[in-house]
Design an enzyme around this catalytic site. Structure first.
Site, mmCIF file in Angstrom:
data_model
loop_
_atom_site.group_PDB
_atom_site.id
_atom_site.type_symbol
_atom_site.label_atom_id
_atom_site.label_comp_id
_atom_site.label_asym_id
_atom_site.label_seq_id
_atom_site.Cartn_x
_atom_site.Cartn_y
_atom_site.Cartn_z
ATOM 1 N N ARG A 38 0.957 -1.277 -0.160
ATOM 2 C CA ARG A 38 -0.173 0.056 -0.184
ATOM 3 C C ARG A 38 0.935 1.227 0.260
ATOM 4 O O ARG A 38 0.315 2.165 -0.444
ATOM 5 C CB ARG A 38 -0.913 -0.113 1.249
ATOM 6 C CG ARG A 38 -1.831 -1.126 1.265
ATOM 7 C CD ARG A 38 -2.620 -1.235 2.411
ATOM 8 N NE ARG A 38 -1.582 -1.565 3.647
ATOM 9 C CZ ARG A 38 -2.095 -1.433 4.792
ATOM 10 N NH1 ARG A 38 -2.961 -1.249 5.351
ATOM 11 N NH2 ARG A 38 -0.890 -1.698 5.660
ATOM 12 N N VAL A 65 -4.245 -6.117 -0.519
ATOM 13 C CA VAL A 65 -4.662 -7.339 -0.945
ATOM 14 C C VAL A 65 -6.119 -7.594 -0.385
ATOM 15 O O VAL A 65 -6.811 -8.446 -0.981
ATOM 16 C CB VAL A 65 -3.823 -8.566 -0.432
ATOM 17 C CG1 VAL A 65 -2.326 -8.412 -1.122
ATOM 18 C CG2 VAL A 65 -3.716 -8.298 1.264
ATOM 19 N N TYR A 157 -4.814 -14.010 15.313
ATOM 20 C CA TYR A 157 -3.687 -13.944 14.614
ATOM 21 C C TYR A 157 -3.409 -15.495 14.587
ATOM 22 O O TYR A 157 -3.169 -16.058 13.231
ATOM 23 C CB TYR A 157 -2.488 -13.320 15.233
ATOM 24 C CG TYR A 157 -1.058 -13.430 14.207
ATOM 25 C CD1 TYR A 157 -1.181 -12.765 13.105
ATOM 26 C CD2 TYR A 157 -0.119 -14.121 14.707
ATOM 27 C CE1 TYR A 157 -0.074 -13.137 12.227
ATOM 28 C CE2 TYR A 157 1.049 -14.379 13.916
ATOM 29 C CZ TYR A 157 1.045 -13.684 12.687
ATOM 30 O OH TYR A 157 2.070 -13.815 11.795
ATOM 31 N N LYS A 161 -3.182 -17.687 10.937
ATOM 32 C CA LYS A 161 -2.162 -18.394 10.272
ATOM 33 C C LYS A 161 -2.332 -19.938 10.078
ATOM 34 O O LYS A 161 -1.687 -20.611 9.247
ATOM 35 C CB LYS A 161 -0.653 -17.924 10.839
ATOM 36 C CG LYS A 161 -0.360 -16.653 10.727
ATOM 37 C CD LYS A 161 0.067 -16.490 9.365
ATOM 38 C CE LYS A 161 0.533 -15.102 9.146
ATOM 39 N NZ LYS A 161 1.076 -14.984 7.703
ATOM 40 N N PRO A 187 8.043 -18.626 9.627
ATOM 41 C CA PRO A 187 8.848 -18.414 10.527
ATOM 42 C C PRO A 187 8.514 -18.251 11.871
ATOM 43 O O PRO A 187 7.256 -18.095 12.399
ATOM 44 C CB PRO A 187 9.385 -16.981 9.943
ATOM 45 C CG PRO A 187 8.841 -16.654 8.654
ATOM 46 C CD PRO A 187 7.505 -17.704 8.710
ATOM 47 N N GLY A 188 9.369 -18.200 12.639
ATOM 48 C CA GLY A 188 9.292 -17.802 14.292
ATOM 49 C C GLY A 188 9.813 -16.418 14.296
ATOM 50 O O GLY A 188 9.119 -15.544 13.222
#
Ligand code: NDP
Ligand code: 8X3
Length: 260
Positions: A38, A65, A157, A161, A187-188
């Site tokens: 953006r 998106v 969240y 995921k 990833p962590g």
């Protein structure tokens, strides 16, 4: 061996963090780039840097998106110009807020789900048909350790995921029999603007997340993304969890903090 040179790579969320580092990594392999996010100014600066350093074509697109119509129109525009991405990196995403579920902000949930889940779906729905017709391509979804293990104050969240994990697996199944590869990189802790966004701009809170150990960098993840994309045609890495050495699960990070 460089199997990336000359490929057209579309990255969402290329204005910061993992997406920005991935743009640099792909450019260093000689890929052509379509960079979306953006923040127009960030994209323009990155475009100038990459075109100056590498002999590659870079195109930028201000794209949210979450905007289904805009995503659909952009995909149609690319197809009309025969600019069908060889690689789609579905990276745009965020955590917003860190609250117990019964105290969470509904606006945060809406934005996370719209970006992380619906945004990834829109990008995939409108870019994939041309890849399917061409019978080649690679979709790299950026998931998270948060899509494998739930932690307190992260439920919304986490849910977004976990959805990315399901979408990655579903996409891979639905593309069975095609030459299109599908990968999730999960990833962590990666030090990017992620925590600043999560804590709504509170820098102190954000910095605390990365204190006392060496977190991953956007460049670490970008290296892994290019590695995965560079594998031979018959090799597909479906899902890869990447943690800092000091992190062993979503809940366990070994921190060495100095006493003040
Ligand atoms: P950053 O905040 O540094 O980057 C996020 C990127 O997403 C920015 O370029 C941002 O650009 C873009 N973005 C956000 N909302 C939208 C939107 N609606 N439309 C288009 N682009 C958008 O964070 P990271 O680089 O760390 O995050 C990238 C991905 O990695 C995310 O999916 C995140 O969940 C995931 N991840 C991050 C981890 C971490 O610890 N940092 C660990 C595991 C996964 P702009 O604001 O200009 O639109
Ligand atoms: C980002 C990693 O542990 O902050 O997805 O959720 S974590």
């Amino acid at each position: 061996m460089n199997r990336i040179k000359g490929k057209l790579v579309l990255i969402t969320g290329a204005s910061s963090g993992i997406g920005e580092a991935s743009a640099r990594a792909f450019a260093s392999f000689g890929a052509k780039l379509i960079l979306c996010a953006r923040r127009e100014e960030r994209l323009a600066t990155l475009e100038a840097e990459l075109e100056g350093k590498h002999d590659v074509g870079v195109r930028t697109k201000v794209l949210d998106v979450r905007d289904r119509k805009a995503v659909e129109a952009f995909a149609a525009e690319l197809e009309a110009q025969d600019a069908i991405p060889d690689i789609l990196v579905n990276n745009a995403g965020k955590a917003l807020g860190f609250h117990l579920l019964h105290e969470g902000l509904v606006e945060d949930w809406e934005e996370m789900i719209d970006t992380n889940v619906k945004g990834l779906l829109y990008m995939s729905r409108f870019i994939l048909p041309a890849m399917v017709r061409r019978n080649s391509g690679h979709v790299v979804n950026i998931g998270s350790i948060a899509g494998h293990q739930v932690y307190q104050k992260g439920a919304a969240y986490n849910a977004s995921k976990f959805a990315v994990k399901a979408l990655n697996e579903g996409m891979a199944l639905d593309l069975l029999g095609t030459r299109i590869k599908v990968t999730s990189i999960d990833p962590g802790l990666v030090e990017t603007e992620f925590s600043q966004v999560r804590f709504h701009g509170d820098r102190e809170m954000a910095e605390r997340v990365y204190e006392g150990y060496q977190p991953l960098t956007g460049e670490d993840i970008a290296d892994i993304i290019t590695y995965v994309v560079n594998t031979p045609e018959h090799v597909n890495i479906l899902d890869l969890i990447v943690l800092p050495t000091a992190q062993r699960s979503a809940h366990m990070v070994h921190k060495e903090l100095t006493q003040e």
